[in-house]
Motif scaffolding. Structure first.
Motif, mmCIF file in Angstrom:
data_model
loop_
_atom_site.group_PDB
_atom_site.id
_atom_site.type_symbol
_atom_site.label_atom_id
_atom_site.label_comp_id
_atom_site.label_asym_id
_atom_site.label_seq_id
_atom_site.Cartn_x
_atom_site.Cartn_y
_atom_site.Cartn_z
ATOM 1 N N LYS A 585 46.408 39.542 45.427
ATOM 2 C CA LYS A 585 46.949 39.951 46.732
ATOM 3 C C LYS A 585 45.962 40.812 47.528
ATOM 4 N N TYR A 586 44.885 41.263 46.859
ATOM 5 C CA TYR A 586 43.881 42.076 47.547
ATOM 6 C C TYR A 586 42.685 41.241 48.020
ATOM 7 N N GLU A 587 42.722 39.942 47.825
ATOM 8 C CA GLU A 587 41.617 39.084 48.227
ATOM 9 C C GLU A 587 41.558 38.947 49.753
ATOM 10 N N GLY A 588 40.347 38.697 50.267
ATOM 11 C CA GLY A 588 40.173 38.472 51.696
ATOM 12 C C GLY A 588 38.893 39.091 52.216
ATOM 13 N N ASP A 589 38.654 38.926 53.514
ATOM 14 C CA ASP A 589 37.496 39.507 54.187
ATOM 15 C C ASP A 589 37.919 40.787 54.899
ATOM 16 N N LYS A 602 37.352 39.221 46.163
ATOM 17 C CA LYS A 602 37.873 38.054 45.461
ATOM 18 C C LYS A 602 37.991 38.362 43.973
ATOM 19 N N VAL A 603 38.829 37.572 43.301
ATOM 20 C CA VAL A 603 39.014 37.736 41.864
ATOM 21 C C VAL A 603 38.049 36.819 41.129
ATOM 22 N N LYS A 604 37.253 37.423 40.217
ATOM 23 C CA LYS A 604 36.325 36.666 39.379
ATOM 24 C C LYS A 604 36.538 37.085 37.933
ATOM 25 N N LEU A 608 38.696 42.199 40.128
ATOM 26 C CA LEU A 608 38.547 42.212 41.578
ATOM 27 C C LEU A 608 37.116 42.622 41.916
ATOM 28 N N ILE A 609 36.450 41.789 42.709
ATOM 29 C CA ILE A 609 35.043 41.988 43.044
ATOM 30 C C ILE A 609 34.893 42.104 44.558
ATOM 31 N N ALA A 610 34.069 43.048 45.013
ATOM 32 C CA ALA A 610 33.704 43.156 46.421
ATOM 33 C C ALA A 610 32.312 42.572 46.597
ATOM 34 N N LEU A 620 35.724 46.354 40.970
ATOM 35 C CA LEU A 620 36.765 47.310 41.323
ATOM 36 C C LEU A 620 37.821 47.363 40.219
ATOM 37 N N THR A 621 38.159 48.579 39.790
ATOM 38 C CA THR A 621 39.118 48.781 38.707
ATOM 39 C C THR A 621 40.331 49.527 39.234
#
Length: 667
Positions: A585-589, A602-604, A608-610, A620-621
């Motif tokens: 739910k935190y994905e996006g630009d 995005k999730v990898k 969660l990665i920026a 991100l943790t």
């Protein structure tokens, strides 16, 4: 007068060593000329012995190959003598030197700094054993022994008293490619030690009647946004402006700190800012931006470049012939030292291309800086009022006096009044300290990222001023060191367990194992807590204590950390299970107008990665609801902002010297 030396970065002092439940493995005696190779794991501590006479100087080399090691020296009385852990990570040398205080067997403990460390290899060798020097000059030589090699970066040192340089020397190499040695005349980039010259320049113009230290910065640089609060030149000179730091902002915007960075770049970035970290005068948070702005004020008011003004008004009158502000990254400067960093394969260039002055970029020598030091007692440039103003601590809006003067910090060292500042850019590490009552100054410059200029400067101070040191009050944590531990009931221990937030995103987790308490701060190792009363616990191997307020029910609502004469409260966080966080739910630009840059979240691989076009991925943790911590210095915390329908509309990023910088979700 109440004195408050609060600095937002003192938290880094909290956990500085490890105290793990490790299996001990005896590896025997260290011998001259014999290198030992070993492999260690996260739960293993290797022990080596040295049979020494009293007053012997010892130099050891530990080469890390894939593991970040800490080395502890234990004396024959089984008391810790010193810890060693350079900032070179998992590869490269740990250079260890110490003096034996008594005859007997000394133990060298080698173990991973991080409890989560994987298996790693290292080698250890005994390089030197010789009598401790008795003459001051020879004592300094021994102190700098590890930096006086034929294949390493080095250092330059000068001690000045009453206008006379009583010691000066260079060690190691200024240029590794051409084997050029460091001399006292070698020119170094001295980083933030530059700031006092910038503040002094402002005070010179004030004495000329061309400005006032209490003027609004926007009077001279209208591009600075109107934040609704007046930011004065004094605020900028004392780190109390509330402005965000330029290096953090540039890094967040995707700049590398080895890019060419000019004053123009900084001014454009400042002009886009919409918020402050805090209201001017409310706090002290170190801010390079303020000094870049002050240098620009000097240029605009004087009609000269900042480099020209300082050359004309400061350097020429003081005969500082090897000193300049470096405002052109392509300019050739003869006899300069280049900067380096180390890894497991040796040293490599640490590139610096700043063309921004005021906060940094002063090029000088330890000899020239000694001339500057003497000007504080035998004034040739400026006047007594300027010197007094430069050396005077700032006062916050609430009346507290802070350690920051104008471009300097004022305090004490071993009972002596001291005014000092350090600097660090790329691989340059510098420190300059003055003891006005003794009319003594010490300047130490180094050109390796692993060089601790402050620690080395104080070794020199200890040699030259040891007969004048006075007794100083022990820090609170140190006073508890000798207290016997006491028994604490199980019910009380249970009430102390939980997560407590010291600052946004900086959490201390209190846990219990087999009737003992442990504390672990965000991103750091777990340390044991030793009870000295039912409500006071000493942090093992650290000069800090944690207090648990009494009579707060079944679960204490907060804790307080006491360290360095300061106290900071941390409220309890509600229980949080990061494994239940829906990362998608935190994905996006996310776009920042203030930085003119976009991050893609995005999730990898379940994390969660920026992502950014110019940066390595940032992991991100989650630490609490809608709040994450980043694994890189300029992206410390990300707090997501929701719409009424619980969807994400943006985030705020905090990184120590930048608070709550807004990003809008655009896709």
């Amino acid at each position: 007068m109440k004195i408050n030396v609060k600095n937002s970065y003192w938290l880094a002092l909290f956990f500085v060593s490890v105290n793990l439940c490790m299996a001990q493995s005896e590896k025997g005696q260290l011998e001259m000329g014999k290198t030992q190779n070993h492999q260690t794991t996260s739960d293993e501590k290797h022990l080596f012995t040295l049979d020494l006479d009293k007053d012997q100087f010892v130099f050891l080399k530990v080469m890390q190959m894939g593991v970040d090691l800490q080395i502890t020296i234990v004396d024959p009385k089984n008391e810790k003598l010193a810890d060693f852990d350079s900032p070179n990570g998992t590869n490269g040398p740990e250079l260890v030197q110490f003096n034996s205080s008594d005859k007997g067997v000394y133990t060298v403990e080698v173990y991973p700094y991080n409890k989560e460390a994987l298996t790693g290899d290292y080698s250890i060798s005994l390089e030197v054993i010789e009598p401790v020097a008795t003459e001051k000059e020879a004592q300094v030589d021994q102190a700098f022994y590890v930096w006086n090699q034929k294949d390493t970066p080095g250092a330059s040192v000068a001690v000045q008293k009453d206008g006379v340089i009583i010691f000066k020397k260079g060690y190691g190499l200024a240029n590794l490619e051409y084997d050029i040695p460091v001399e006292p005349s070698t020119i170094f980039h001295i980083a933030s030690v530059s700031k006092q010259f910038t503040a002094f320049s402002i005070l010179l113009l004030e004495a000329d009647g061309k400005l006032n230290i209490d003027d609004d910065i926007r009077k001279y640089i209208p591009e600075v946004p109107d934040f609704g609060k007046t930011i004065t030149l004094k605020h900028l000179a004392t780190h109390t402006s509330g402005m965000r730091d330029q290096w953090n902002l540039l890094a967040m915007a995707g700049w590398r700190l080895d890019d060419v960075i000019t004053t123009e770049h900084v001014l454009k970035l400042v002009s886009k800012q919409k918020d402050l970290n805090f209201e001017p005068g409310e706090e002290m948070v170190y801010c390079n931006t303020g000094f870049t702005l002050l240098a620009e004020v000097v240029a605009r008011v004087s009609g000269k470049t900042f480099a020209e003004f300082t050359e004309e008004r400061i350097f020429k009158p003081l005969k500082m012939t090897n000193t300049l502000f470096y405002d052109d990254h392509e300019k050739i400067v003869k006899n300069r030292a280049y900067s380096y960093s180390s890894d497991g394969k040796g040293y490599k260039k640490s590139v610096l291309s700043y063309a921004s002055v005021g906060a940094t970029s002063l090029f000088t020598t330890v000899e020239d800086l000694s001339l500057w030091a003497h000007n504080f007692s035998d004034i040739k440039v400026g006047n007594k009022e300027i010197i007094k103003s430069l050396n005077t601590r700032a006062i916050l809006n609430n009346g507290d006096t802070i350690a920051a003067a104008k471009g300097q910090f004022v305090g004490e060292y071993k009972g002596l009044n001291e005014i000092s500042h350090g600097g660090a850019d790329a691989g340059y590490r510098t420190f300059f300290t003055r003891f006005p009552d003794q009319n003594v100054s010490v300047a130490v410059f180094g050109n390796s990222g692993g060089f601790n200029s402050g620690a080395m400067a104080y070794k020199v101070v200890d040699i030259y001023l040891k007969d004048q040191f006075k007794e100083t009050p022990k820090e609170e944590a140190a006073e508890t060191e000798g207290k016997e531990t006491v028994a604490v009931s199980q019910s009380l221990l249970d009430s102390y367990v939980g997560d407590f937030e010291l600052q946004p995103g900086f959490i201390i987790s209190i846990s219990q194992e087999s009737g003992s308490l442990f504390a672990q701060a965000t991103g750091q190792s777990k340390l044991s807590l030793k009870p000295v009363s039912e409500t006071e616990f000493r942090v093992a191997d650290v000069e800090a204590t944690i207090h648990f307020p009494a009579d707060q029910g079944s679960k204490v609502a907060s804790i307080s950390l006491h360290q360095g004469g300061q106290e900071m409260n941390a409220p309890r966080l509600d229980p949080f299970d990061k494994d239940k966080v829906v990362l998608e739910k935190y994905e996006g630009d996310f776009y920042s107008e203030e930085l003119s840059t976009t991050y893609h979240f995005k999730v990898k691989d379940g994390k969660l990665i920026a992502e950014h076009a110019r940066l390595s991925d940032i992991e991100l943790t989650p630490v609490k609801t809608d709040v994450f911590t980043g694994n890189i210095w300029f992206f410390g915390q990300v707090g997501f902002i929701k719409n009424d329908d619980d969807s994400i509309k943006g985030c705020q990023v905090t990184s120590g010297r930048v608070r709550n910088l807004k990003f809008e979700k655009v896709k």
